[in-house]
Design an enzyme around this catalytic site. Structure first.
Site, mmCIF file in Angstrom:
data_model
loop_
_atom_site.group_PDB
_atom_site.id
_atom_site.type_symbol
_atom_site.label_atom_id
_atom_site.label_comp_id
_atom_site.label_asym_id
_atom_site.label_seq_id
_atom_site.Cartn_x
_atom_site.Cartn_y
_atom_site.Cartn_z
ATOM 1 N N ASP A 616 0.774 -1.233 0.000
ATOM 2 C CA ASP A 616 0.000 0.000 0.000
ATOM 3 C C ASP A 616 0.811 1.292 0.000
ATOM 4 O O ASP A 616 0.657 2.136 -0.885
ATOM 5 C CB ASP A 616 -0.950 0.005 1.196
ATOM 6 C CG ASP A 616 -1.775 -1.264 1.290
ATOM 7 O OD1 ASP A 616 -1.679 -2.096 0.387
ATOM 8 O OD2 ASP A 616 -2.507 -1.426 2.277
ATOM 9 N N GLU A 820 1.627 -10.324 11.428
ATOM 10 C CA GLU A 820 1.554 -9.810 10.067
ATOM 11 C C GLU A 820 2.926 -9.434 9.524
ATOM 12 O O GLU A 820 3.243 -9.693 8.363
ATOM 13 C CB GLU A 820 0.627 -8.589 10.048
ATOM 14 C CG GLU A 820 0.327 -8.030 8.677
ATOM 15 C CD GLU A 820 -0.654 -6.871 8.745
ATOM 16 O OE1 GLU A 820 -1.131 -6.450 7.682
ATOM 17 O OE2 GLU A 820 -0.944 -6.380 9.867
#
Length: 852
Positions: A616, A820
């Site tokens: 992103d 993550e």
């Protein structure tokens, strides 16, 4: 009994189903416990084909599961509107206990651990939840009958030290969906296609012993659900004497009501509302006070209106260690295979032993990590990954109007309209944080499963490709239905067909089809493709069947190929890059290097994010421009071209079609080398237009720079580029760290700035691909590499593997979870917890050789 509530027509249907079930089992299967043909809608002729027989057996084996992975434990079948069950629990400690009810798996619940520690979707397994807030360990065993149509659950609670007399309440709920369009003239409610009701005689207050429910639906046929109260060693709190049966904590309590389809998932809120209503009535009857009742009496649902509908709650309250069982039985399950309260413990042990054996036979942990602690860690990674399989059904929000271009990059607000409903069988990145389907994640989810269960992998891939619309588009996030939307902030709910995502599923297809096309492989991995299995010879080796049987593989490929081709053409059409006019841009350097039209840019980029790319906030050309060309995107399109070409070859497509795909693949490789390679930066880079209207390289060294390498699109004889790539990877001032390869160079101006999501952290899935391709290029380019360069590849491989495993394992031991991402300077865990999506690729790293 069950039939006292039913209409004559439904009763006749129920009895006929029972008789038919027994006759079908005898006629087709005799006295054996072979697989019944539930769910096979093919005609008699097609049912005799290998693909059809396999499909019925495979579908039944995956029919039921904890496919509501957003919950700590929730069961449903892979049927759009059907029977949904779930488990809730809360402590009975004080009058604030209800605020700690567990239902949805939440990121910030104080858990020491919460994961499947042994699990396979075709068998079942065990989940361990260490609830540090409630001071109980919750152990949930879920197993299935051999043919997959019935299941059983054992729920066990073990109090932590010092909490041996702690009280806990469990609430099991089951709801049957299936509304018709017709409305009942008397009740004003929609009629239903099936029923699910309590068989026990109605009691005032609570029940003792076993509760039995009976049901029937168009999709499932006739079935029963039984819930016991566990062994005699279980203890119940006594509560206040004289409180009455309906508030007696030693009894089991039941309540039912009718809820519309699509609302069963709100069982927690419904339960809390009912309980609050009960407490309100008690308070009103006692001058606004409730403290005359201890919590173990007060927090019991009361059947205030004696109504029975399609949603049922069963509540139990225990003191100290306890357990109870739930048995679901489908009428088609052979008697010899039925799960019962008497055999459940034995069947659980059998299943756990089989899971251990299956894991050991597929995953050989390599030195120096081949010891029991790492084995248990690896097994939990696989189990937790598989425990994140979800079945989703419902509509989603899509904005097909907003157009993204260079004029609208600064800000945009999507306004969606509902489309669907759709269904999806998928794994999820993180049950507590991202319990939904992510297109770019899914390919990485499946990589650890390629050897373990390639049939499951192909099933999931096909489910995703069934979502491809008429324009060839798949939404990058699958947020299907109200339950899924309840877990997503509004600003992320709407999807746009102008925004795509890396097509990582084609990475998976490439690996599988490469094997199939070669007609050979590791016998331990996929079996011998030249010796197809005969379904009539006995048990079907589910997990390796499709690739071992060319007939079924061709059938599968024929089904998928046109969808993937449409998807590929959508990428070509919507992500096409800008190519300068030769006359206007002659002599501008990079523009001269564009050899063909295969150049691409991500649509939908903003000043700060390129969500389409999946990475992103990774720095790009700023501001975004129509002339941008993205090296990561062209690499992913190259992987798609490779997969399509392999499929076309398997299907013996027209020579011209195969040749065209080969040419596209080669054009992409050529442009990657000529357009995106920067000799000055010695790296692959994005491209944009500068102030002089010249195409120039934009180099932010990191994961984007490595995409041609990790997708294997650098020619094996291009030693110069391979040397530069390995130098970039191993340079501590660039990408190398003691914990893995960081996402952005330490020397980049944007390193660790702003959001810092992809601007320094270590992501395990990208590190896996880096490691795998260091190994592959070392082997494939061996004849071109100098001894010095070979050593650099070999040392990088060894050290990177050790660094990655050590850190992920240490953080798992420290926190109870995998995460993550990981900090590149400290190795500390970051982001979403229980991120068993792509972080589970650490399992593959554990099985890779110690040295190359």
């Amino acid at each position: 009994m069950l039939w006292r509530y039913w209409s004559p027509l439904l009763l006749f249907s129920y009895i006929a189903t029972l008789i038919l079930a027994e006759q079908v089992k005898f006629d087709i299967y005799g006295d054996s416990n072979n697989f019944p043909p539930i769910g096979d809608t093919n005609n008699n002729n097609s049912a005799t084909t290998l693909a059809s027989k396999y499909g019925t057996i495979a579908n039944n084996s995956l029919l039921w599961g904890p496919y509501r992975s957003a919950l700590y434990f929730g069961i449903r079948p892979r049927i759009p509107k059907s029977l949904l069950s779930g488990l809730m629990w809360f402590p009975i400690t004080d009058y604030k206990s209800m605020g700690k009810i567990r239902h949805f798996y939440e990121q910030f619940d104080r858990m020491g651990r919460a994961n499947w520690i042994s699990y396979d979707p075709r068998i079942g397994g065990r989940q361990l939840i260490q609830d540090d807030d409630l001071q109980f360990d919750i152990i949930i065993d879920f197993i299935k009958s051999q043919e997959g149509l019935s299941w059983a659950v054992k729920v066990k609670a073990v109090p932590h030290r010092g909490n041996e007399d702690g009280m806990i309440s469990f609430v099991w709920y089951t709801g049957l969906e299936g509304e018709k369009n017709e409305v009942d003239e008397i009740t004003g409610q929609r009629e239903r296609s099936g029923y699910f009701r309590l068989d026990n005689s109605a009691k005032d207050g609570g029940y003792q012993g076993k509760l039995t429910f009976g049901g029937i639906s168009e999709e499932l046929g006739a079935f029963s659900l039984e819930i016991n109260d566990g062994p005699s060693s279980n203890k119940h709190p006594r509560g206040k004497a004289g409180a009455g049966r309906e508030l007696d904590p030693t009894l089991t309590h039941h309540l039912s009501l009718t809820v519309p389809d699509g609302n069963v998932w709100q069982a927690r809120d419904i339960f809390v509302t009912i309980l609050q209503e009960s407490i309100g009535q008690i308070s009103e009857a006692n001058n606004g006070k409730v403290d005359h009742l201890p919590p173990e009496n007060l927090f019991i649902i009361r059947d205030l209106y004696h109504f029975e509908g399609n949603l049922h709650f069963v509540q139990k309250i225990y003191q100290g260690a306890c357990e109870f069982d739930i048995i679901y039985t489908n009428v088609f399950t052979p008697d010899a295979d039925k799960l019962t309260f008497n055999n459940i413990d034995h069947r659980i042990e059998e299943s756990l032993q089989k899971l251990d054996n299956d894991f050991a036979s597929h995953f050989q942990i390599q030195p120096p990590f081949n010891s029991k602690p790492y084995y248990e860690f690896a097994k939990e990674m696989l189990s937790g990954l598989l425990g994140g399989i979800t079945y989703m059904y419902g509509d989603h929000l899509v904005d097909r109007e907003t157009i993204f271009d260079e004029e609208t990059f600064e800000s945009y607000q999507l306004k969606g309209s509902f489309e669907g409903p759709y269904e999806l069988f998928t794994l999820v990145p993180s049950r507590p944080f991202f319990p939904r389907g992510f297109y770019w994640d899914e390919g990485f989810h499946l990589l650890p499963l390629l050897d373990y269960d390639s049939d499951l992998v192909l099933d999931v891939v096909k489910s995703w490709f069934n979502l491809i619309d008429d324009d060839g588009w798949i939404a990058r996030e699958q947020i299907l239905g109200t339950e899924a939307r309840s877990r997503v902030p509004k600003e992320f709910q709407v999807q746009s067909p102008h925004i795509v995502n890396p097509p990582t599923l084609t990475l998976v297809l490439s690996k599988l089809l490469d094997f199939a096309a070669s007609g050979k492989g590791d016998i331990d991995s996929f079996g011998n493709i030249d010796e197809p299995v005969d379904l009539n010879e006995g048990d079907v080796p589910l997990g390796k069947f499709i690739l071992n049987n060319p007939e079924v593989l061709v059938n599968y490929t024929n089904d998928v190929y046109p969808k993937l081709k449409s998807h590929f053409e959508m990428f070509q059409r919507t992500q096409q890059g800008f190519i300068p006019n030769d006359e206007e841009e002659e002599g501008t350097g990079v523009s001269d290097a564009i050899k063909n039209s295969r150049v691409y840019r991500w649509r939908g980029s903003t000043l700060t994010h390129c969500l389409a790319s999946g990475i992103d906030d990774y720095p790009r050309a700023s501001p975004p421009d129509i002339s941008d060309l993205n090296v990561d995107l062209i690499s992913w399109v190259g992987v798609m071209a490779r997969s399509l070409r392999l499929m076309a070859e398997i299907l013996h497509k027209d020579e011209a079609e195969v040749a065209n795909l080969k040419q596209i693949e080669q054009d992409i490789i050529d442009n990657i080398q000529s357009v995106h390679w920067s000799s000055n930066d010695e790296a692959y880079c994005d491209v944009t237009l500068n102030e002089d209207d010249e195409l120039v390289h934009v180099c932010h060294k990191g994961y984007v720079s490595l995409l041609p390498f990790i997708t294997k699109l650098i020619p094996v004889d291009d030693v110069t580029k391979l040397a530069n790539v390995i130098n970039l990877i191993t340079n501590p001032n660039e990408l190398w760290s003691d914990y893995g390869i960081r996402s952005l160079s330490k020397s980049d101006e944007f390193y660790k700035t702003k959001e810092n999501y992809w601007r320094s952290p270590i992501w395990i899935h990208i590190n896996y691909l880096i490691l795998q391709n260091i190994k592959d290029y070392y082997q494939d380019s061996s004849s071109y590499l100098s001894n010095e360069l070979k050593k650099k590849f070999s040392d990088a491989y060894h050290d990177l593997r050790v660094n990655l495993i050590n850190n992920v394992y240490n953080q798992w031991q420290k926190t109870g979870f995998v995460w993550e991402q990981y900090d590149d300077e400290t190795g500390e865990a970051k982001g979403a917890k229980n991120f068993l999506g792509w972080t589970s690729t650490i399992l593959l790293i554990l099985t890779m050789p110690e040295r190359i």
